[in-house]
Design an enzyme around this catalytic site. Structure first.
Site, PDB file in Angstrom:
ATOM      1  N   HIS A 466       0.823  -1.215   0.000  1.00 51.51           N
ATOM      2  CA  HIS A 466       0.000   0.000   0.000  1.00 51.51           C
ATOM      3  C   HIS A 466       0.855   1.262   0.000  1.00 51.51           C
ATOM      4  O   HIS A 466       0.599   2.208   0.740  1.00 51.51           O
ATOM      5  CB  HIS A 466      -0.988   0.002   1.170  1.00 51.51           C
ATOM      6  CG  HIS A 466      -1.698  -1.307   1.362  1.00 51.51           C
ATOM      7  ND1 HIS A 466      -2.284  -1.983   0.312  1.00 51.51           N
ATOM      8  CD2 HIS A 466      -1.885  -2.081   2.461  1.00 51.51           C
ATOM      9  CE1 HIS A 466      -2.832  -3.115   0.764  1.00 51.51           C
ATOM     10  NE2 HIS A 466      -2.594  -3.193   2.054  1.00 51.51           N
ATOM     11  N   HIS A 467       1.880   1.251  -0.842  1.00 54.80           N
ATOM     12  CA  HIS A 467       2.805   2.384  -0.958  1.00 54.80           C
ATOM     13  C   HIS A 467       2.773   2.945  -2.374  1.00 54.80           C
ATOM     14  O   HIS A 467       3.806   3.085  -3.024  1.00 54.80           O
ATOM     15  CB  HIS A 467       4.228   1.937  -0.604  1.00 54.80           C
ATOM     16  CG  HIS A 467       4.384   1.431   0.793  1.00 54.80           C
ATOM     17  ND1 HIS A 467       5.459   0.666   1.210  1.00 54.80           N
ATOM     18  CD2 HIS A 467       3.596   1.594   1.896  1.00 54.80           C
ATOM     19  CE1 HIS A 467       5.330   0.375   2.488  1.00 54.80           C
ATOM     20  NE2 HIS A 467       4.195   0.925   2.924  1.00 54.80           N
ATOM     21  N   GLN A 468       1.597   3.265  -2.881  1.00 54.35           N
ATOM     22  CA  GLN A 468       1.476   3.719  -4.259  1.00 54.35           C
ATOM     23  C   GLN A 468       2.070   5.118  -4.445  1.00 54.35           C
ATOM     24  O   GLN A 468       1.925   5.983  -3.578  1.00 54.35           O
ATOM     25  CB  GLN A 468       0.004   3.727  -4.702  1.00 54.35           C
ATOM     26  CG  GLN A 468      -0.648   2.367  -4.732  1.00 54.35           C
ATOM     27  CD  GLN A 468      -1.236   1.927  -3.405  1.00 54.35           C
ATOM     28  OE1 GLN A 468      -1.339   2.706  -2.477  1.00 54.35           O
ATOM     29  NE2 GLN A 468      -1.616   0.669  -3.315  1.00 54.35           N
TER      30      GLN A 468
END
Length: 535
Positions: A466-468
């Site tokens: 979840h590190h877009q």
């Protein structure tokens, strides 16, 4: 039409520090717009409440990727915060700046002012590090950074095992030495989550020139010619910006808003009947994320705090937390990080291995709960992926979620690096003293041995950290969306200030550098002091 000097779209990790900085000048009228509601709730404020916020119907955008052929046509769940504080209000609170080489790479890609020596003062200015300040750390900023209130013996043994294999120990991975193994830090203050909103905006809400608007979903940026002059909400209301509009919606929403506003790839806009303001082919391209693999280990009873958060004991932990703001409910998502190389020739660590003395059970309905049996969780992700995905439009309506295609496991280098990561997890967990705490490897399990087995396991279970980022990247080439001042190229009075401007992801969890982008971005906007439009 109501007018403000600056309109900031998105009250998340970057938007909140921008709002604080711009409203520090009483001559500026600042509007901070958030699509979601307020976030002052028990499970938001409680660090261990992160699992309660998965699939939350009102505080989470609840994105899903498109079905990925290379992942057995699985859709991947991408939680993003839809509330004041954005994803910093629902994440694991891990605070990792990244390696100095990450920022020097940004600078060398044509972005002067973004090298490590340039961004270090902004990191220091935003921090209130509980151990105190020094040449690398700040202790006077609004965001409290703390060490875990409980450092488990199994976490210490994991560090010792990694050191025995040649990985250096680092006592402050946000200080002089990033690579190595050590305890993580978290944005937690006295046992409560420090979201970007709590740290940067809540203390200055009494400023008469700052307005915070919740439940306001932006449809598009309004233009007069090529000049941004305000925003339109999905309910049709229009609000004017006399100086600038700043998009801080994150890697998915900022790219979507630009395209809905007529700035993006011409063919994509034409496909949805959107009038072209400026052809910018890089909008929505360069989507990067950290591909994530989890392993689970059945542990001896004294090696895990699963039992403290399950059954009747969880009520005691709840009482303990309410009375003292300490204990296991006051902890972030992971305890230890090891930054290691996937191969000896790598210039710096390109894998992050994270250890936690607990494990979760994931249920078919999407809920998450702590396992009852003692367990230790260890995960890995590649820090600098070569895989690039895309964000495109589903329709011309902002209420229809963007199309996210990460294209994981399409690059051979990425695949090889992740296989190395799984093998290195096993090496560490098989080394003393942590090995004595292992009863059995449960995930992926002893049946997964060969590279082909590991790749199959990754295809079947791999997920996102979840590190877009990267979808509105800064640079000087034809696909760059913003310049080094974060101004959108080809138009006026419009900037993007969030993780989407990253040319490449940083080495670690991306929340800390995203906040820094907001701090630096706000300072640049004040320095530039764009003159007011005449209305």
């Amino acid at each position: 039409m109501q007018n403000f000097d600056y309109i900031i779209v998105g009250a998340g990790s970057a938007g909140c520090p921008v709002a604080r900085e711009l409203s520090a000048d009483p001559a500026n009228r600042v509007l901070l717009i958030e699509a979601g509601p307020h976030a002052d709730r028990f499970w938001v404020n409680t660090p261990a409440g992160m699992a309660k916020l998965y699939f939350h119907k009102t505080l989470n955008w609840n994105y899903h990727t498109e079905a990925s052929p290379q992942l057995n046509n699985r859709q991947m769940y991408w939680p993003r915060g839809k509330t004041l504080g954005g994803s910093s209000a629902i994440n694991g609170m891990v605070f990792i700046r990244g390696h100095r080489g990450d920022f020097d790479d940004w600078r060398d890609l044509g972005n002067p002012g973004w090298g490590y020596d340039d961004v270090l003062p902004h990191f220091k200015a935003m921090e209130r590090f509980e151990r105190g300040g020094d040449a690398w750390r700040g202790d006077q900023g609004p965001l409290t950074i703390s060490d875990p209130v409980v450092k488990s013996d199994s976490s210490r043994d994991f560090i010792r095992a990694a050191v025995s294999l040649g990985h250096p120990e680092t006592h402050d991975m946000n200080g002089q030495v990033h690579d190595g193994v050590g305890f993580m830090q978290h944005n937690i203050k006295r046992g409560r989550r420090q979201s970007a909103y709590v740290a940067f905006v809540k203390p200055v809400l009494d400023r008469p020139n700052l307005t915070v608007m919740t439940g306001a979903h932006v449809q598009r940026v309004l233009f007069l010619g090529r000049e941004a002059v305000g925003v339109e909400l999905v309910d049709g209301r229009q609000i004017g910006a006399l100086r600038e509009v700043i998009l801080s919606g994150g890697a998915i929403n900022s790219a979507q808003t630009l395209m809905l506003s007529g700035v993006g790839p011409g063919a994509e806009l034409q496909r949805h009947g959107i009038a072209l303001i400026h052809e910018s082919p890089g909008v929505g391209q360069n989507l990067q994320d950290h591909f994530y693999i989890h392993t689970g280990w059945r542990a001896t009873a004294d090696s895990s705090y699963n039992a403290n958060l399950a059954g009747l004991r969880k009520y005691w932990e709840g009482f303990r937390y309410l009375m003292t703001r300490r204990g296991y409910l006051a902890l972030g998502s992971s305890q230890v990080a090891a930054f290691v190389k996937s191969h000896p020739d790598a210039p710096r660590a390109d894998l992050q291995i994270s250890f936690r003395p607990m494990t979760f059970a994931y249920f078919p309905d999407g809920t998450v709960a702590v396992e009852r049996q003692p367990g230790m969780g260890v995960s890995v992700y590649q820090l600098r992926p070569r895989t690039m995905g895309t964000v495109t439009l589903r329709s011309g309506r902002a209420t229809d979620k963007a199309v996210c295609a990460p294209h994981f496991l399409t690059d051979p280098y990425d695949i090889g690096a992740m296989i190395s990561g799984i093998k290195q997890i096993r090496q560490i967990m098989g080394a003393p003293p942590i090995a004595a705490r292992v009863v059995a490897e449960e995930v992926p399990g002893p049946g997964v041995r060969t590279d082909e087995d590991i790749l199959r396991f990754m295809v079947e279970t791999g997920n996102s950290a979840h590190h877009q980022g990267g979808t509105c990247r800064m640079g000087r080439d034809a696909l760059a969306v913003v310049d080094e001042r974060l101004r959108v190229r080809g138009v006026e009075r419009l900037r993007v200030v969030d993780a989407s401007v990253m040319p490449n992801l940083t080495s670690g969890n991306t929340n800390a550098p995203t906040i820094m982008i907001g701090v630096k971005g706000g300072a640049m906007i004040r320095e530039d002091a764009t003159p007011r439009r005449q209305v």
